[in-house]
Write an enzyme that holds these catalytic residues in place. Sequence first.
Site, PDB file in Angstrom:
ATOM      1  N   LYS A  22      11.545 -74.740 -31.963  1.00  0.00           N
ATOM      2  CA  LYS A  22      10.625 -74.118 -31.677  1.00  0.00           C
ATOM      3  C   LYS A  22       9.364 -74.022 -32.344  1.00  0.00           C
ATOM      4  O   LYS A  22       8.956 -74.033 -31.658  1.00  0.00           O
ATOM      5  CB  LYS A  22      11.257 -73.672 -34.026  1.00  0.00           C
ATOM      6  CG  LYS A  22       9.965 -72.607 -34.666  1.00  0.00           C
ATOM      7  CD  LYS A  22      10.287 -72.040 -35.943  1.00  0.00           C
ATOM      8  CE  LYS A  22       9.189 -71.367 -36.122  1.00  0.00           C
ATOM      9  NZ  LYS A  22       8.017 -72.029 -36.467  1.00  0.00           N
ATOM     10  N   ASN A  23       9.548 -75.604 -32.718  1.00  0.00           N
ATOM     11  CA  ASN A  23       7.687 -75.324 -32.557  1.00  0.00           C
ATOM     12  C   ASN A  23       7.366 -76.337 -30.886  1.00  0.00           C
ATOM     13  O   ASN A  23       6.277 -76.306 -30.820  1.00  0.00           O
ATOM     14  CB  ASN A  23       7.369 -77.024 -33.299  1.00  0.00           C
ATOM     15  CG  ASN A  23       7.339 -76.642 -34.425  1.00  0.00           C
ATOM     16  OD1 ASN A  23       7.038 -75.398 -35.475  1.00  0.00           O
ATOM     17  ND2 ASN A  23       7.550 -77.514 -36.073  1.00  0.00           N
ATOM     18  N   ARG A  97       1.454 -67.356 -37.591  1.00  0.00           N
ATOM     19  CA  ARG A  97       0.088 -68.971 -36.741  1.00  0.00           C
ATOM     20  C   ARG A  97       0.533 -68.892 -35.335  1.00  0.00           C
ATOM     21  O   ARG A  97      -0.538 -69.333 -35.003  1.00  0.00           O
ATOM     22  CB  ARG A  97       0.689 -68.718 -37.331  1.00  0.00           C
ATOM     23  CG  ARG A  97      -0.804 -69.739 -38.057  1.00  0.00           C
ATOM     24  CD  ARG A  97      -0.406 -71.130 -38.507  1.00  0.00           C
ATOM     25  NE  ARG A  97      -1.813 -72.265 -39.141  1.00  0.00           N
ATOM     26  CZ  ARG A  97      -2.892 -72.003 -40.075  1.00  0.00           C
ATOM     27  NH1 ARG A  97      -2.559 -69.988 -40.442  1.00  0.00           N
ATOM     28  NH2 ARG A  97      -3.682 -72.651 -39.807  1.00  0.00           N
ATOM     29  N   ASP A 121       3.740 -69.314 -42.868  1.00  0.00           N
ATOM     30  CA  ASP A 121       4.319 -69.652 -44.300  1.00  0.00           C
ATOM     31  C   ASP A 121       3.380 -70.431 -44.542  1.00  0.00           C
ATOM     32  O   ASP A 121       2.143 -70.234 -44.776  1.00  0.00           O
ATOM     33  CB  ASP A 121       5.224 -70.632 -44.329  1.00  0.00           C
ATOM     34  CG  ASP A 121       6.056 -71.664 -43.233  1.00  0.00           C
ATOM     35  OD1 ASP A 121       6.713 -70.126 -43.591  1.00  0.00           O
ATOM     36  OD2 ASP A 121       6.229 -72.151 -42.299  1.00  0.00           O
ATOM     37  N   ASP A 321       8.118 -81.198 -42.033  1.00  0.00           N
ATOM     38  CA  ASP A 321       9.050 -79.846 -41.759  1.00  0.00           C
ATOM     39  C   ASP A 321      10.334 -80.767 -42.410  1.00  0.00           C
ATOM     40  O   ASP A 321      11.195 -79.795 -42.677  1.00  0.00           O
ATOM     41  CB  ASP A 321       9.549 -79.520 -40.803  1.00  0.00           C
ATOM     42  CG  ASP A 321       8.022 -79.040 -40.094  1.00  0.00           C
ATOM     43  OD1 ASP A 321       7.488 -78.516 -41.478  1.00  0.00           O
ATOM     44  OD2 ASP A 321       8.391 -78.213 -39.424  1.00  0.00           O
TER      45      ASP A 321
END
Length: 437
Positions: A22-23, A97, A121, A321
């Site tokens: 994802k990142n 974000r 978040d 994370d």
Amino acid sequence: MATFQIKGGKKLSGEITPQGAKNEVLQILCAVLLTSEQVRVKNIPDIRDVNRLIEILGDLGVKTQKNGKGDYTFQADELRLDYLKSKAFKKDGASLRGSIMLMGPLLARFGEAYMPKPGGDKIGRRRLDTHFEGFFALGAKYRFNPDEDFYGVEVDENGLQGAYMLLDEASVTGTANIIMAAVLAHGTTTIYNAACEPYIQQLCKMLNRMGAKITGIGSNLLTIEGVSELGGTEHTCLPDMIEIGSWIGLAAMTKSEITIKNVSWDNLGIIPNVFQKLGIKLERRDDDIYIPAQENYEIERFIDGSILTISDAPWPGFTPDLLSIILVIATQAKGSVLVHQKMFESRLFFVDKLIEMGAQIILCDPHRATVIGLNHENPLKGAQLTSPDIRAGMSLLIAALSAKGTTVIHNIDQIDRGYEDIDTRLRALGADIIRTA
């Protein structure tokens, strides 16, 4: 609002393949704006945050073609820049974000970029200063309209100019944003204290294939020789290291035998070693991770006999994370561990939910929690829970799968933001999990 209903305490087994990272994907998708040519990206996860960014790109005018599962072609040759000042973008951008990383490419290619105040978040303050200070160092000017709540940066007719900068923090998204602005700047840019995560390395390698000139990849000192334009390319995203760590934790908590396929082991850094310090057995089989079923796992101590501390740090340190996963695993280990969350303010506040399930945790302060392991002698108990954010949500899901009785997790949209089709994949391992509308 959708919920998960989980009957815990079942041993799982089988193979699972991690989704695309994802990142990394959020950075890569923003980088398609740097060229008018086609960019093909593979191994894109089908998750809410990524799909939202693809929708934003489409609204901006990027042509999008889906070639197959996780395989897209993008072309940013006819953009609608007026969308950036629209009410629609104010709503869309504020909900994600990662959309802050649209600013670097847009500033580099078009000389201006705008961004509504971003959401994401609720894990404490996540300031944007590093992004903007990098833009300012390259010659951009700041604009902010308090009436419309937009951040803006613009550059004059001279364009962006290469510069030396020492970042005040090794921000991953900040580094990515500055890199994407600097690749089309005039002259040489040097970024010291740059983030050097594998995802940043992937971004740099992709940009170099597009014609950028970036050296120092993998270190915290990047040198970028600006070029006049970039071309198209193909890129395949890495597997998600956070999901890989989650599956390791799931195997340990449920005493299950699981094989995690195609993990890109060489890009995992110290992650496997940290899990091994908790007593979890795992082994490398080609590019897979095999975790045998374990009835117990014992936390190591430091050489002097003192309690183990696990803390997060910028890469190559342990990723923040995964600290919530470490915390959950420790609740059923033999021994104790101090979990120290240094990089965010509010990520440990979900421990009250674990305590409600029977975990023995002392929340020392907003950044530190001491976990006294129950050694699987007193299993966690099912409870009514609410997911506060992506990573805590996954941790609660792992806790529920190991718990005795039934757990209901509300606000699972948060989990869906970061994990693709999570309930279906867990059922394939034997989990008793039902999604309700």
